[in-house]
Motif scaffolding. Structure first.
Motif, mmCIF file in Angstrom:
data_model
loop_
_atom_site.group_PDB
_atom_site.id
_atom_site.type_symbol
_atom_site.label_atom_id
_atom_site.label_comp_id
_atom_site.label_asym_id
_atom_site.label_seq_id
_atom_site.Cartn_x
_atom_site.Cartn_y
_atom_site.Cartn_z
ATOM 1 N N ASN A 99 3.592 -6.920 -9.184
ATOM 2 C CA ASN A 99 2.245 -7.453 -8.967
ATOM 3 C C ASN A 99 1.618 -6.918 -7.693
ATOM 4 O OD1 ASN A 99 1.057 -9.736 -10.845
ATOM 5 N ND2 ASN A 99 3.279 -9.858 -10.954
ATOM 6 N N ILE A 100 2.407 -6.841 -6.639
ATOM 7 C CA ILE A 100 1.877 -6.272 -5.392
ATOM 8 C C ILE A 100 1.417 -4.835 -5.627
ATOM 9 C CG2 ILE A 100 2.537 -5.505 -3.070
ATOM 10 C CD1 ILE A 100 4.400 -7.954 -2.920
ATOM 11 N N ALA A 101 2.291 -4.089 -6.297
ATOM 12 C CA ALA A 101 1.966 -2.684 -6.545
ATOM 13 C C ALA A 101 0.733 -2.556 -7.424
ATOM 14 C CB ALA A 101 3.163 -1.989 -7.193
ATOM 15 N N TYR A 102 0.680 -3.414 -8.429
ATOM 16 C CA TYR A 102 -0.461 -3.308 -9.343
ATOM 17 C C TYR A 102 -1.766 -3.668 -8.649
ATOM 18 C CZ TYR A 102 -3.699 -4.449 -13.048
ATOM 19 O OH TYR A 102 -4.823 -4.523 -13.837
ATOM 20 N N ARG A 103 -1.765 -4.757 -7.828
ATOM 21 C CA ARG A 103 -3.004 -5.164 -7.158
ATOM 22 C C ARG A 103 -3.459 -4.089 -6.180
ATOM 23 N NH1 ARG A 103 -5.070 -8.576 -10.605
ATOM 24 N NH2 ARG A 103 -3.585 -10.212 -11.152
ATOM 25 N N MET A 104 -2.550 -3.386 -5.617
ATOM 26 C CA MET A 104 -2.935 -2.349 -4.652
ATOM 27 C C MET A 104 -3.348 -1.050 -5.341
ATOM 28 S SD MET A 104 -0.272 -2.788 -1.524
ATOM 29 C CE MET A 104 -0.176 -4.304 -0.592
ATOM 30 N N LEU A 105 -2.684 -0.732 -6.443
ATOM 31 C CA LEU A 105 -2.954 0.543 -7.105
ATOM 32 C C LEU A 105 -3.971 0.414 -8.239
ATOM 33 C CD1 LEU A 105 0.723 1.822 -7.342
ATOM 34 C CD2 LEU A 105 -1.089 2.902 -6.023
ATOM 35 N N THR B 217 7.169 0.660 -8.458
ATOM 36 C CA THR B 217 8.134 -0.434 -8.307
ATOM 37 C C THR B 217 9.559 0.063 -8.556
ATOM 38 O OG1 THR B 217 6.431 -1.937 -9.125
ATOM 39 C CG2 THR B 217 8.660 -2.777 -9.041
ATOM 40 N N GLN B 218 9.720 0.903 -9.550
ATOM 41 C CA GLN B 218 11.053 1.479 -9.803
ATOM 42 C C GLN B 218 11.514 2.318 -8.604
ATOM 43 O OE1 GLN B 218 12.080 3.061 -13.773
ATOM 44 N NE2 GLN B 218 9.974 2.565 -14.315
ATOM 45 N N GLU B 219 10.615 3.134 -8.098
ATOM 46 C CA GLU B 219 10.968 3.949 -6.925
ATOM 47 C C GLU B 219 11.384 3.059 -5.763
ATOM 48 O OE1 GLU B 219 7.771 6.478 -5.792
ATOM 49 O OE2 GLU B 219 7.736 7.546 -7.716
ATOM 50 N N VAL C 38 8.085 -1.742 -1.004
ATOM 51 C CA VAL C 38 7.119 -1.480 -2.063
ATOM 52 C C VAL C 38 5.737 -1.182 -1.473
ATOM 53 C CG1 VAL C 38 6.265 -3.822 -2.609
ATOM 54 C CG2 VAL C 38 6.545 -2.152 -4.418
ATOM 55 N N VAL C 39 5.393 -1.832 -0.373
ATOM 56 C CA VAL C 39 4.095 -1.542 0.263
ATOM 57 C C VAL C 39 4.078 -0.104 0.764
ATOM 58 C CG1 VAL C 39 2.684 -2.060 2.298
ATOM 59 C CG2 VAL C 39 3.502 -3.919 0.861
ATOM 60 N N ASN C 40 5.186 0.322 1.354
ATOM 61 C CA ASN C 40 5.251 1.716 1.819
ATOM 62 C C ASN C 40 5.194 2.697 0.653
ATOM 63 O OD1 ASN C 40 5.374 1.128 4.563
ATOM 64 N ND2 ASN C 40 7.591 0.858 4.520
ATOM 65 N N SER C 41 5.851 2.344 -0.451
ATOM 66 C CA SER C 41 5.802 3.221 -1.626
ATOM 67 C C SER C 41 4.375 3.326 -2.153
ATOM 68 C CB SER C 41 6.719 2.683 -2.730
ATOM 69 O OG SER C 41 8.042 2.642 -2.280
ATOM 70 N N VAL C 42 3.685 2.208 -2.140
ATOM 71 C CA VAL C 42 2.293 2.214 -2.600
ATOM 72 C C VAL C 42 1.441 3.090 -1.681
ATOM 73 C CG1 VAL C 42 0.236 0.777 -2.802
ATOM 74 C CG2 VAL C 42 2.384 0.005 -3.787
ATOM 75 N N ARG C 43 1.652 2.943 -0.395
ATOM 76 C CA ARG C 43 0.876 3.769 0.550
ATOM 77 C C ARG C 43 1.110 5.251 0.270
ATOM 78 N NH1 ARG C 43 2.098 0.585 6.249
ATOM 79 N NH2 ARG C 43 0.643 -1.142 5.942
ATOM 80 N N ASN C 44 2.381 5.600 0.041
ATOM 81 C CA ASN C 44 2.675 7.015 -0.263
ATOM 82 C C ASN C 44 1.979 7.453 -1.545
ATOM 83 O OD1 ASN C 44 4.300 7.251 1.977
ATOM 84 N ND2 ASN C 44 6.181 6.733 0.883
ATOM 85 N N ALA D 180 5.795 -9.328 9.121
ATOM 86 C CA ALA D 180 7.027 -8.527 8.996
ATOM 87 C C ALA D 180 6.849 -7.375 8.013
ATOM 88 C CB ALA D 180 8.170 -9.436 8.552
ATOM 89 N N ILE D 181 6.160 -7.656 6.938
ATOM 90 C CA ILE D 181 5.999 -6.608 5.910
ATOM 91 C C ILE D 181 5.114 -5.473 6.421
ATOM 92 C CG2 ILE D 181 4.966 -6.128 3.646
ATOM 93 C CD1 ILE D 181 5.838 -9.031 2.871
ATOM 94 N N LEU D 182 3.994 -5.862 7.022
ATOM 95 C CA LEU D 182 3.041 -4.842 7.480
ATOM 96 C C LEU D 182 3.314 -4.377 8.905
ATOM 97 C CD1 LEU D 182 -0.262 -6.348 6.019
ATOM 98 C CD2 LEU D 182 1.249 -4.644 5.004
ATOM 99 N N ASN D 183 4.213 -5.077 9.547
ATOM 100 C CA ASN D 183 4.583 -4.722 10.916
ATOM 101 C C ASN D 183 3.375 -4.728 11.842
ATOM 102 O OD1 ASN D 183 6.456 -4.062 12.868
ATOM 103 N ND2 ASN D 183 6.225 -1.845 12.562
#
Lengths: 209, 350
Positions: A47-53, A63-65, A91-97, A178-181
């Motif tokens: 869901n995080i990945a989908y809302r961002m992408l 998400t698999q990655e 997953v947030v970092n993967s989405v950013r990439n 913590a997630i976004l640092n």
């Protein structure tokens, strides 16, 4: 007002990190111990990945990655934060990439967003839990969701991340930090601006909320 | 209106309860008197409600199974094939090219190594295939006589015995020393450049071999007496030298005895200056009617072979005694009427 307070209480309740025992097993080489971790967190990560992408297939892919990256790096997890926080950071970092790759391909994001707004990943309506009661209400819900996707898309990435993690996924401020640092004040200021922008955007699309 | 702008900044977080007491109180007081800000707060609450009410996405049915399959594959230890034979999975053209390069390199290195070995170790003993072929006794006799009648050969062709210790390749060199026939001369010339460091012979072997052609036709003589008392050892001779002897000597001294029994004489003279002594010896030989005089000289060493009347030997001997110290001598037979084959070696004193 009472409804919102109830939500906030729910959000602030820290979840006990029951993942640690499985994490330890994974660190000892038990591959199968990763299955419960996957079951617990895959939905939220997707869901995080989908809302961002705003793309279902890409979200599944990312998400698999992210899960594979987490499995490879699970030995380095030192329980300084909750395992879920650690996973969401990945997953947030993967989405950013992925967003950077998307930009480098010069893909027109808005066009992609418009397509996925209609039917992201092939068939969004089949993939979301829907209230199959009143068709009128269902139509209104879809219109609202589409408007929200458009408005979220219009946000800057930093604001988008905060509002997704806080208002959609319901994570606590500490988890978001913590997630976004980023510091607590930054989280709050970004959230404030993001909410104001979304409110203005939704007013324009839907009219009177 | 300015107050509304200031208050609006705090509205998104008003319901979170995270504003300071002062900010919270200011917002509450303003909301009590401002309908617009109350409406904006209502919009914000609705927005948050919509966001929170978004339908969660469901993952595809295959998602967790596929993920776990990938995780299991990732967690599996690397197989032997994957770890050590991964190169086999590379494309075939690359392997073929690598094989070709290796083959060419191998051939090049092999050839280069062979030539290098030939340059570095030229004195390596040649196999038996390169030895002179066996010849009949008649051919040997002709070759032997030709040795005497030929003019003095170069140092390379009749290699004199070196005064140094014999090398390991001595047996091969020995086999070639006695083979100086005209037929083999060209062959030898071709061989010699490849063997510039032809191992020298021991002095006594050389003497026996050199004297052999001279004494083939001479009658038997009494047993020789080596002044030094050393035994002159017989070494194995191949090719012509072997064929020359019908029956090889049973003991090392037998060879010397046989050569000495045919009116030959050998003398080893040690002098301060070999070249001066050589000139004087040459003069002495000429004065005593020596024939077929062959002289071979090199640094600090001179060898004479000659044929002369047996009666002149005592006079020559007395002359030579004056020139230097006689270290070894094989005296001739008693019959002084016969011709005598002599070998005189002169060496500078160390």
């Amino acid at each position: 007002m009472p409804e919102m307070s109830k939500r906030m209480v729910e959000k602030k309740t820290p979840a006990a990190d029951t993942d640690l025992e499985y994490v330890v097993l994974c660190q000892k080489g038990d591959t199968e111990a990763f299955a419960p971790l996957l079951k617990r967190h895959s939905g939220k990560m997707l869901n995080i990945a989908y809302r961002m992408l705003a793309d279902y297939d890409e979200a599944c892919d990312v998400t698999q990655e992210a899960f594979l990256a987490a499995f490879r790096a699970i030995g380095s997890f030192k329980a300084e934060s909750a395992f879920s926080t650690w996973l969401y950071r990945i997953v947030v970092n993967s989405v950013r990439n992925r967003l950077k790759q998307r930009q480098s391909r010069k893909q027109h994001e808005s066009a992609s967003f418009d397509e996925t707004a209609e039917c992201p990943g092939g068939c969004t309506s089949c993939l979301t839990r829907t209230d199959e009661g009143n068709p009128q209400q269902e139509m209104e819900r879809r219109e609202r969701e589409q408007a929200v996707r458009v408005c979220i898309k219009a946000l800057e990435r930093d604001y988008r991340e905060v509002v997704i993690l806080r208002d959609i996924q319901g994570l606590s401020y500490e988890e978001i930090q913590a997630i976004l640092n980023i510091p607590d004040g930054t989280v709050k200021s970004r959230l404030s601006r993001a909410r104001l922008s979304l409110k203005d955007c939704l007013k324009k699309i839907i009219g009177e909320l | 209106m300015n107050q509304c702008k200031d208050i609006e900044k705090h509205l998104p977080l008003y319901d979170e309860g995270i504003l300071s007491d002062r900010e919270q109180k200011a917002v509450e007081e303003h909301l009590a008197v401002c309908a617009d800000c109350r409406r904006e707060l209502s919009f914000l609450r609705k927005t948050v409600q919509i966001l929170g009410g978004l339908s969660p996405l469901e993952e595809p049915a295959w998602f967790q199974q596929k993920m776990m399959a990938r995780v299991r594959a990732e967690g599996k230890p690397e197989s032997f094939f994957k770890k050590y034979l991964a190169f086999l999975r590379r494309s075939l053209p690359v392997q073929i090219m690598a094989g070709l390069v290796l083959a060419v390199l191998s051939v090049y290195v092999y050839r280069a190594g062979d030539e290098e070995a030939g340059r570095i170790v030229p004195q390596v003993a040649r196999p038996a295939l390169e030895m002179p072929e066996k010849k009949s006794a008649k051919q040997d006799m002709e070759a032997a006589s030709g040795t005497l009648s030929r003019p003095a050969p170069s140092g390379r062709e009749i290699s004199p015995p070196a005064r140094s210790a014999p090398s390991k390749s001595q047996p091969t060199a020995e086999g070639k020393i006695g083979d100086i026939s005209e037929k083999n001369l060209d062959k030898r010339k071709n061989e010699l450049p490849r063997e510039p460091m032809e191992a020298p012979l021991a002095k006594k072997d050389s003497v026996a071999e050199t004297m052999r052609p001279l004494t083939q036709n001479l009658p038997s003589a009494p047993q020789p007496i080596a002044e030094s008392g050393e035994k002159i050892e017989e070494r194995k001779f191949s090719g012509m030298a072997k064929s020359r002897l019908d029956k090889p000597p049973a003991s090392p001294s037998a060879s010397v005895a046989q050569s000495a029994a045919s009116s030959q004489a050998y003398l080893f003279l040690q002098v301060p200056d070999a070249q001066n002594a050589a000139r004087e010896v040459e003069k002495i030989l000429a004065e005593n009617n020596a024939e077929n005089v062959l002289q071979h000289s090199e640094k600090g060493f001179v060898r004479f072979t000659a044929s002369l009347p047996g009666a002149t030997w005592p006079a020559i001997l007395s002359e030579l005694r004056k020139k230097g110290a006689i270290r070894e001598m094989i005296p001739p037979a008693a019959d002084r009427k016969q011709n005598l084959a002599i070998v005189i070696e002169i060496s500078a004193q160390p």
